[in-house]
Design a protein around this motif. Structure first.
Motif, PDB file in Angstrom:
ATOM      1  N   VAL A  92      48.743  44.399  43.065  1.00 41.54           N
ATOM      2  CA  VAL A  92      48.238  43.718  41.874  1.00 41.54           C
ATOM      3  C   VAL A  92      48.780  44.415  40.629  1.00 41.54           C
ATOM      4  O   VAL A  92      48.570  45.618  40.441  1.00 41.54           O
ATOM      5  CB  VAL A  92      46.697  43.729  41.842  1.00 41.54           C
ATOM      6  N   SER A  93      49.494  43.669  39.790  1.00 41.47           N
ATOM      7  CA  SER A  93      50.005  44.236  38.546  1.00 41.47           C
ATOM      8  C   SER A  93      48.926  44.143  37.468  1.00 41.47           C
ATOM      9  O   SER A  93      48.510  43.044  37.081  1.00 41.47           O
ATOM     10  CB  SER A  93      51.256  43.497  38.084  1.00 41.47           C
ATOM     11  N   ARG A  94      48.457  45.282  36.983  1.00 44.20           N
ATOM     12  CA  ARG A  94      47.452  45.329  35.925  1.00 44.20           C
ATOM     13  C   ARG A  94      48.089  45.586  34.551  1.00 44.20           C
ATOM     14  O   ARG A  94      47.446  45.386  33.522  1.00 44.20           O
ATOM     15  CB  ARG A  94      46.452  46.451  36.221  1.00 44.20           C
TER      16      ARG A  94
ATOM     17  N   VAL B 218      51.707  40.645  42.582  1.00 43.48           N
ATOM     18  CA  VAL B 218      51.030  39.436  42.132  1.00 43.48           C
ATOM     19  C   VAL B 218      50.590  39.645  40.685  1.00 43.48           C
ATOM     20  O   VAL B 218      50.118  40.726  40.309  1.00 43.48           O
ATOM     21  CB  VAL B 218      49.815  39.078  43.024  1.00 43.48           C
ATOM     22  N   PHE B 219      50.765  38.594  39.875  1.00 44.83           N
ATOM     23  CA  PHE B 219      50.419  38.663  38.457  1.00 44.83           C
ATOM     24  C   PHE B 219      49.118  37.921  38.185  1.00 44.83           C
ATOM     25  O   PHE B 219      48.788  36.942  38.864  1.00 44.83           O
ATOM     26  CB  PHE B 219      51.556  38.066  37.615  1.00 44.83           C
ATOM     27  N   LEU B 220      48.401  38.388  37.159  1.00 43.87           N
ATOM     28  CA  LEU B 220      47.096  37.848  36.811  1.00 43.87           C
ATOM     29  C   LEU B 220      47.101  37.250  35.416  1.00 43.87           C
ATOM     30  O   LEU B 220      47.911  37.625  34.562  1.00 43.87           O
ATOM     31  CB  LEU B 220      46.034  38.960  36.870  1.00 43.87           C
ATOM     32  N   ASP B 221      46.175  36.338  35.179  1.00 51.68           N
ATOM     33  CA  ASP B 221      45.918  35.810  33.845  1.00 51.68           C
ATOM     34  C   ASP B 221      44.667  36.511  33.316  1.00 51.68           C
ATOM     35  O   ASP B 221      43.542  36.140  33.636  1.00 51.68           O
ATOM     36  CB  ASP B 221      45.700  34.292  33.908  1.00 51.68           C
ATOM     37  N   GLN B 222      44.889  37.541  32.514  1.00 53.73           N
ATOM     38  CA  GLN B 222      43.766  38.362  32.064  1.00 53.73           C
ATOM     39  C   GLN B 222      42.837  37.608  31.118  1.00 53.73           C
ATOM     40  O   GLN B 222      41.699  38.033  30.880  1.00 53.73           O
ATOM     41  CB  GLN B 222      44.294  39.622  31.377  1.00 53.73           C
TER      42      GLN B 222
ATOM     43  N   VAL C 195      41.991  30.412  40.643  1.00 56.16           N
ATOM     44  CA  VAL C 195      41.443  31.304  41.669  1.00 56.16           C
ATOM     45  C   VAL C 195      41.485  32.710  41.102  1.00 56.16           C
ATOM     46  O   VAL C 195      42.553  33.214  40.739  1.00 56.16           O
ATOM     47  CB  VAL C 195      42.270  31.249  42.970  1.00 56.16           C
ATOM     48  N   THR C 196      40.339  33.347  40.975  1.00 55.90           N
ATOM     49  CA  THR C 196      40.304  34.686  40.385  1.00 55.90           C
ATOM     50  C   THR C 196      40.523  35.749  41.463  1.00 55.90           C
ATOM     51  O   THR C 196      40.339  35.515  42.658  1.00 55.90           O
ATOM     52  CB  THR C 196      38.963  34.956  39.691  1.00 55.90           C
ATOM     53  N   LEU C 197      40.909  36.927  40.994  1.00 60.72           N
ATOM     54  CA  LEU C 197      41.078  38.055  41.900  1.00 60.72           C
ATOM     55  C   LEU C 197      39.754  38.394  42.577  1.00 60.72           C
ATOM     56  O   LEU C 197      39.722  38.727  43.771  1.00 60.72           O
ATOM     57  CB  LEU C 197      41.602  39.265  41.125  1.00 60.72           C
ATOM     58  N   ALA C 198      38.645  38.264  41.833  1.00 60.69           N
ATOM     59  CA  ALA C 198      37.331  38.543  42.416  1.00 60.69           C
ATOM     60  C   ALA C 198      37.019  37.572  43.546  1.00 60.69           C
ATOM     61  O   ALA C 198      36.444  37.962  44.579  1.00 60.69           O
ATOM     62  CB  ALA C 198      36.261  38.468  41.329  1.00 60.69           C
TER      63      ALA C 198
ATOM     64  N   GLY D 152      48.923  40.177  54.352  1.00 59.74           N
ATOM     65  CA  GLY D 152      47.994  40.955  55.152  1.00 59.74           C
ATOM     66  C   GLY D 152      47.084  41.861  54.346  1.00 59.74           C
ATOM     67  O   GLY D 152      45.919  42.044  54.678  1.00 59.74           O
ATOM     68  N   ARG D 153      47.620  42.462  53.265  1.00 60.21           N
ATOM     69  CA  ARG D 153      46.828  43.397  52.466  1.00 60.21           C
ATOM     70  C   ARG D 153      47.099  43.176  50.990  1.00 60.21           C
ATOM     71  O   ARG D 153      48.205  42.831  50.579  1.00 60.21           O
ATOM     72  CB  ARG D 153      47.172  44.845  52.813  1.00 60.21           C
ATOM     73  N   LEU D 154      46.072  43.411  50.178  1.00 63.05           N
ATOM     74  CA  LEU D 154      46.178  43.364  48.728  1.00 63.05           C
ATOM     75  C   LEU D 154      45.789  44.737  48.191  1.00 63.05           C
ATOM     76  O   LEU D 154      44.694  45.231  48.465  1.00 63.05           O
ATOM     77  CB  LEU D 154      45.246  42.283  48.165  1.00 63.05           C
ATOM     78  N   LEU D 155      46.681  45.349  47.429  1.00 69.90           N
ATOM     79  CA  LEU D 155      46.427  46.667  46.843  1.00 69.90           C
ATOM     80  C   LEU D 155      46.151  46.505  45.364  1.00 69.90           C
ATOM     81  O   LEU D 155      46.989  46.015  44.610  1.00 69.90           O
ATOM     82  CB  LEU D 155      47.642  47.585  47.044  1.00 69.90           C
ATOM     83  N   ASP D 156      44.956  46.923  44.929  1.00 73.72           N
ATOM     84  CA  ASP D 156      44.549  46.841  43.525  1.00 73.72           C
ATOM     85  C   ASP D 156      44.146  48.241  43.080  1.00 73.72           C
ATOM     86  O   ASP D 156      42.989  48.649  43.238  1.00 73.72           O
ATOM     87  CB  ASP D 156      43.391  45.854  43.365  1.00 73.72           C
ATOM     88  N   GLY D 157      45.099  48.996  42.553  1.00 73.74           N
ATOM     89  CA  GLY D 157      44.832  50.392  42.242  1.00 73.74           C
ATOM     90  C   GLY D 157      44.541  51.141  43.528  1.00 73.74           C
ATOM     91  O   GLY D 157      45.340  51.144  44.464  1.00 73.74           O
TER      92      GLY D 157
END
Length: 363
Positions: free
Chosen positions: A188-190, A228-232, A289-292, A319-324
């Motif tokens: 996850v790109s923050r 993966v990019f987010l819409d903050q 669809v939110t990350l939460a 398979g896996r999502l890494l968020d920090g």
């Protein structure tokens, strides 16, 4: 519009049959290119401009003026699609009309000239007529086609270029991620965004991919395959991966993907999967669809599968999502993803009925 005639300059020293056979056994992705390429020029005039000098020529370096506008202002777009060899020796491609339409949407956003669909399709045929021997026939293999357009005018001024070149190159392709197809890990790109509202997110232009390279390096440093990019501004809504769209399979039979907001590229594979999902009796949703929601859905079992899709990767389970420091493990389910992948590849290779007329014969 009458069919354009492409002049042809054969390659004087093409790859030998033995070399080509060795390459096609394990081509990788984007490493080797065929013997020829297609070029068409566009020049502005008082009537608005015209395409001319359509040609097939030996693959090789380009000669560009150092002041070519593309080198300074990034005025370029591209497409990606594949050619598939069928058992009868014919070669087909998948929904090229959709790629032609998207190329022109990108052209309008980048102030480049639009290319008539007939000329786009003709350029693909010309490429394959020259390099049909390069189409691999192994499981999961194809010939990747890369049409692209760029500002070739020698001019240092901030305005749309008055000289443009459109080209097609081709590369034999295997599995995009290499080796056996296994679930990938996503970072996850923050810190970074791929595109913003009013920008070029819906266009297939190199600048969007350049923006993803640094976060992609961060992902790789964390052991991830993609970012993966987010819409903050919308509760960290999922946008897309560095080069792919994303889908969520819910336990109640829903197939969900982020809606198109102008910052997400409208993938041809994405739209095809939406139709195939309906065919499978799934309830299809395009929405935020939110990350939460992703994390909670995986934790509770409400989301049973997550997968990425694109022309190059087709369908690839996540398979896996890494968020920090947080790790979100999927349930390991791949049933729906692999069923959709098999259906897509079956249509593309001619082993499954083409119910929608998606396939287009090139040679």
């Amino acid at each position: 519009m009458s069919e354009t005639v492409f002049t042809r300059q054969p390659h004087l020293s093409p790859m030998s049959d033995q070399q080509r056979v060795e390459i096609l056994q394990d081509p990788g992705f984007g490493n080797v290119f065929t013997d020829h390429m297609v070029s068409i020029d566009w020049t502005w005039d008082e009537d608005g401009g015209a395409w001319h000098d359509a040609r097939v020529e030996p693959y090789g370096p380009l000669s560009l003026d150092p002041s070519a506008a593309v080198l300074h202002y990034g005025q370029e777009i591209f497409e990606g699609l594949k050619a598939y060899g069928h058992e009868d020796g014919s070669v087909w491609t998948f929904r090229p009309e959709a790629n032609a339409a998207r190329l022109n949407r990108s052209a309008r956003r980048l102030a480049l000239p639009e290319l008539p669909e007939e000329l786009f399709l003709g350029s693909l045929r010309a490429q394959l007529e020259a390099d049909q021997a390069w189409v691999p026939t192994g499981p999961g293999q194809s010939l990747y086609l890369r049409p692209f357009m760029f500002a070739s005018e020698a001019f240092l001024g901030v305005r749309p270029a008055r000289q443009v070149r459109y080209m097609v190159i081709a590369s034999p392709a295997g599995n995009y991620f290499g080796g056996e197809l296994t679930p990938v890990t996503i970072w996850v790109s923050r810190d970074y965004a791929r595109a913003g509202k009013g920008g070029m997110g819906a266009a297939k232009t190199g600048g969007n991919y350049a923006a993803s390279l640094l976060p992609q390096l961060q992902a790789a440093a964390k052991g991830a395959d993609q970012v993966v990019f987010l819409d903050q501004y919308h509760d960290d809504a999922i946008e897309e991966l560095g080069g792919m769209n994303v889908f969520f399979v819910h336990a109640d039979g829903r197939l969900v993907t982020p809606e198109l907001t102008g910052t997400i590229l409208e993938g041809v594979t994405r739209s095809s999967i939406l139709q195939l999902g309906r065919d499978m009796g799934m309830s299809v949703e395009e929405r935020r669809v939110t990350l939460a929601e992703w994390a909670e859905g995986v934790r509770t079992g409400a989301i049973t599968e997550v997968f990425a899709c694109g022309t190059a990767a087709v369908v690839t389970p996540i398979g896996r999502l890494l968020d920090g420091d947080d790790v979100i493990e999927s349930t390991g389910g791949t049933e729906v993803a692999m069923k959709i992948r098999a259906e897509l590849e079956g249509i593309q290779t001619g082993t499954v009925e083409d119910r929608y007329g998606w396939m287009h014969r090139l040679v």
